[in-house]
Design an enzyme around this catalytic site. Structure first.
Site, mmCIF file in Angstrom:
data_model
loop_
_atom_site.group_PDB
_atom_site.id
_atom_site.type_symbol
_atom_site.label_atom_id
_atom_site.label_comp_id
_atom_site.label_asym_id
_atom_site.label_seq_id
_atom_site.Cartn_x
_atom_site.Cartn_y
_atom_site.Cartn_z
ATOM 1 N N ASN A 9 3.815 1.234 1.264
ATOM 2 C CA ASN A 9 3.278 0.552 0.084
ATOM 3 C C ASN A 9 1.806 0.250 0.354
ATOM 4 O O ASN A 9 1.482 -0.638 1.136
ATOM 5 C CB ASN A 9 4.081 -0.745 -0.134
ATOM 6 C CG ASN A 9 3.530 -1.594 -1.264
ATOM 7 O OD1 ASN A 9 2.651 -1.165 -2.017
ATOM 8 N ND2 ASN A 9 4.032 -2.810 -1.385
ATOM 9 N N TRP A 10 0.939 1.025 -0.295
ATOM 10 C CA TRP A 10 -0.503 0.868 -0.032
ATOM 11 C C TRP A 10 -1.068 -0.393 -0.690
ATOM 12 O O TRP A 10 -2.178 -0.796 -0.390
ATOM 13 C CB TRP A 10 -1.281 2.093 -0.556
ATOM 14 C CG TRP A 10 -0.959 3.390 0.135
ATOM 15 C CD1 TRP A 10 0.050 3.634 1.046
ATOM 16 C CD2 TRP A 10 -1.649 4.639 -0.022
ATOM 17 N NE1 TRP A 10 0.027 4.952 1.441
ATOM 18 C CE2 TRP A 10 -1.016 5.596 0.808
ATOM 19 C CE3 TRP A 10 -2.741 5.055 -0.798
ATOM 20 C CZ2 TRP A 10 -1.432 6.929 0.891
ATOM 21 C CZ3 TRP A 10 -3.168 6.387 -0.721
ATOM 22 C CH2 TRP A 10 -2.510 7.305 0.121
ATOM 23 N N LYS A 11 -0.325 -0.974 -1.604
ATOM 24 C CA LYS A 11 -0.776 -2.164 -2.356
ATOM 25 C C LYS A 11 -2.134 -1.867 -3.032
ATOM 26 O O LYS A 11 -2.388 -0.732 -3.408
ATOM 27 C CB LYS A 11 -0.837 -3.398 -1.455
ATOM 28 C CG LYS A 11 0.481 -3.613 -0.705
ATOM 29 C CD LYS A 11 0.587 -4.961 -0.089
ATOM 30 C CE LYS A 11 1.880 -5.039 0.701
ATOM 31 N NZ LYS A 11 2.140 -6.325 1.276
ATOM 32 N N HIS A 95 8.887 -6.289 -6.053
ATOM 33 C CA HIS A 95 8.238 -6.685 -4.785
ATOM 34 C C HIS A 95 7.949 -8.193 -4.822
ATOM 35 O O HIS A 95 7.617 -8.733 -5.876
ATOM 36 C CB HIS A 95 6.944 -5.881 -4.587
ATOM 37 C CG HIS A 95 6.376 -6.053 -3.214
ATOM 38 N ND1 HIS A 95 5.617 -7.146 -2.859
ATOM 39 C CD2 HIS A 95 6.487 -5.291 -2.098
ATOM 40 C CE1 HIS A 95 5.280 -7.036 -1.584
ATOM 41 N NE2 HIS A 95 5.790 -5.920 -1.095
ATOM 42 N N GLU A 97 5.467 -9.848 -4.014
ATOM 43 C CA GLU A 97 4.144 -10.199 -4.548
ATOM 44 C C GLU A 97 4.169 -10.173 -6.078
ATOM 45 O O GLU A 97 3.517 -10.974 -6.740
ATOM 46 C CB GLU A 97 3.080 -9.246 -3.980
ATOM 47 C CG GLU A 97 2.795 -9.584 -2.521
ATOM 48 C CD GLU A 97 2.357 -8.411 -1.670
ATOM 49 O OE1 GLU A 97 1.941 -7.376 -2.209
ATOM 50 O OE2 GLU A 97 2.447 -8.533 -0.427
ATOM 51 N N GLU A 167 13.276 -7.554 2.114
ATOM 52 C CA GLU A 167 11.976 -7.947 2.654
ATOM 53 C C GLU A 167 11.877 -9.470 2.685
ATOM 54 O O GLU A 167 11.532 -10.093 1.672
ATOM 55 C CB GLU A 167 10.854 -7.409 1.763
ATOM 56 C CG GLU A 167 10.818 -5.908 1.647
ATOM 57 C CD GLU A 167 9.423 -5.417 1.325
ATOM 58 O OE1 GLU A 167 8.835 -4.726 2.160
ATOM 59 O OE2 GLU A 167 8.899 -5.758 0.245
ATOM 60 N N GLY A 173 3.382 -9.189 5.755
ATOM 61 C CA GLY A 173 1.944 -9.349 6.011
ATOM 62 C C GLY A 173 1.613 -10.480 6.961
ATOM 63 O O GLY A 173 0.463 -10.869 7.095
ATOM 64 N N SER A 213 6.347 -6.620 8.148
ATOM 65 C CA SER A 213 5.644 -6.430 9.426
ATOM 66 C C SER A 213 6.302 -5.383 10.323
ATOM 67 O O SER A 213 6.377 -5.547 11.538
ATOM 68 C CB SER A 213 5.485 -7.771 10.162
ATOM 69 O OG SER A 213 4.694 -8.647 9.385
ATOM 70 N N GLY A 234 4.014 -2.055 4.791
ATOM 71 C CA GLY A 234 2.738 -2.408 4.164
ATOM 72 C C GLY A 234 1.583 -2.061 5.089
ATOM 73 O O GLY A 234 1.128 -0.922 5.168
ATOM 74 N N GLY A 235 1.128 -3.059 5.836
ATOM 75 C CA GLY A 235 -0.071 -2.905 6.673
ATOM 76 C C GLY A 235 -0.088 -1.658 7.549
ATOM 77 O O GLY A 235 -1.101 -0.957 7.617
#
Ligand code: PEP
Length: 251
Positions: A9-11, A95, A97, A167, A173, A213, A234-235
């Protein structure tokens, strides 16, 4: 057996140049033999370009969100058919977010899941508890409510096309990963719940990803848990080499 899927997920990261660089790096570095499906979810503005670079590789395309209406006066929104038209196979829905920052409810997420399925997109349906909820010992209640309300009126046949992503919000994150045992405990709870809702055979086939993470150095242990069938990253998906190490950890 559920299939293993590693999704990135590049966000809200990577303009066109950054997207070309990242997907090209992934395509070039992808091992000849992989044991999972690989999905990248760039921002809307990069979907078409990433599709054109990934379509003859082992990389599938996903979007990060969509609206449940077909078309109309919904400024700033994107429909399922628009995502299909630029090559998306998957769409991330619910998600944390989107839930926390943009106020998405279980009811909205349910509408989006139904629209994605009827449009031929495979939802990656995200669920997870906050730190406060975990510390109040209501993790299972929260997960059950998200699953039951998010999957309202979804049939067993449709369930076969849905990927779940557990998640824990406190792990997204933050660098704090759920321990493999903590994650497995919730994944097992989710699979048991799916079994009650859809029967054991369907539940066994549903891919349940872990997200929060995930990094090259913790991926193998998480992915070796019996009810963890992949990762939503993510990251660590923003650099080709670290995402490829996670892909390689999927056995
Ligand atoms: C995510 O946002 O889905 C996620 C898992 O992020 P990170 O890997 O950075 O925790």
């Amino acid at each position: 057996m559920a299939r293993m899927i590693i999704a990135g997920n590049w966000k809200m990261q990577n303009d066109i140049n950054g997207s070309v660089e990242l997907v090209s790096g992934l395509a070039a570095g992808m091992p000849a033999k992989i044991n999972c499906e690989v999905v990248v979810c760039p921002p809307f503005t990069s979907l078409e370009t990433v599709y054109s670079l990934a379509k003859n590789t082992k990389i599938s395309l996903g979007a990060q969100n969509m609206h449940f209406e077909d078309s109309g006066a919904f400024t700033g929104e994107i429909s399922a058919s628009m995502l299909k038209s630029v090559g998306c196979k998957y769409v991330i829905l619910g998600h944390s977010e989107r839930r926390a920052i943009f106020g998405e409810s279980n009811d909205w997420i349910n509408k989006k899941i139904k629209k994605a399925l009827s449009s031929g997109l495979l939802p990656i349906f995200c669920i997870g508890e906050t730190l406060e909820e975990r510390e109040s010992n209501i993790t299972f209640d929260v997960i059950k409510k998200q699953v039951v309300e998010g999957l309202k009126d979804i049939t067993a046949a449709q369930m076969a096309d849905i990927v779940l992503a557990y998640e824990p919000v406190w792990a997204i994150g933050t660098g704090k990963t759920a321990s493999p045992a903590q994650a497995q405990e919730v994944h097992k709870f989710i699979r048991t719940l799916l079994s009650e809702l859809y029967g054991a055979a369907i539940a066994a086939e549903v891919t349940i990803q872990y997200g929060g993470s995930v990094k090259p150095d913790n991926a193998a242990e998480l992915l070796s848990q019996p009810d963890i069938n992949g990762a939503l990253v993510g990251g660590a998906c923003l650099k080709a080499d670290s995402f490829i190490k996670i892909i390689e950890a999927a056995k």
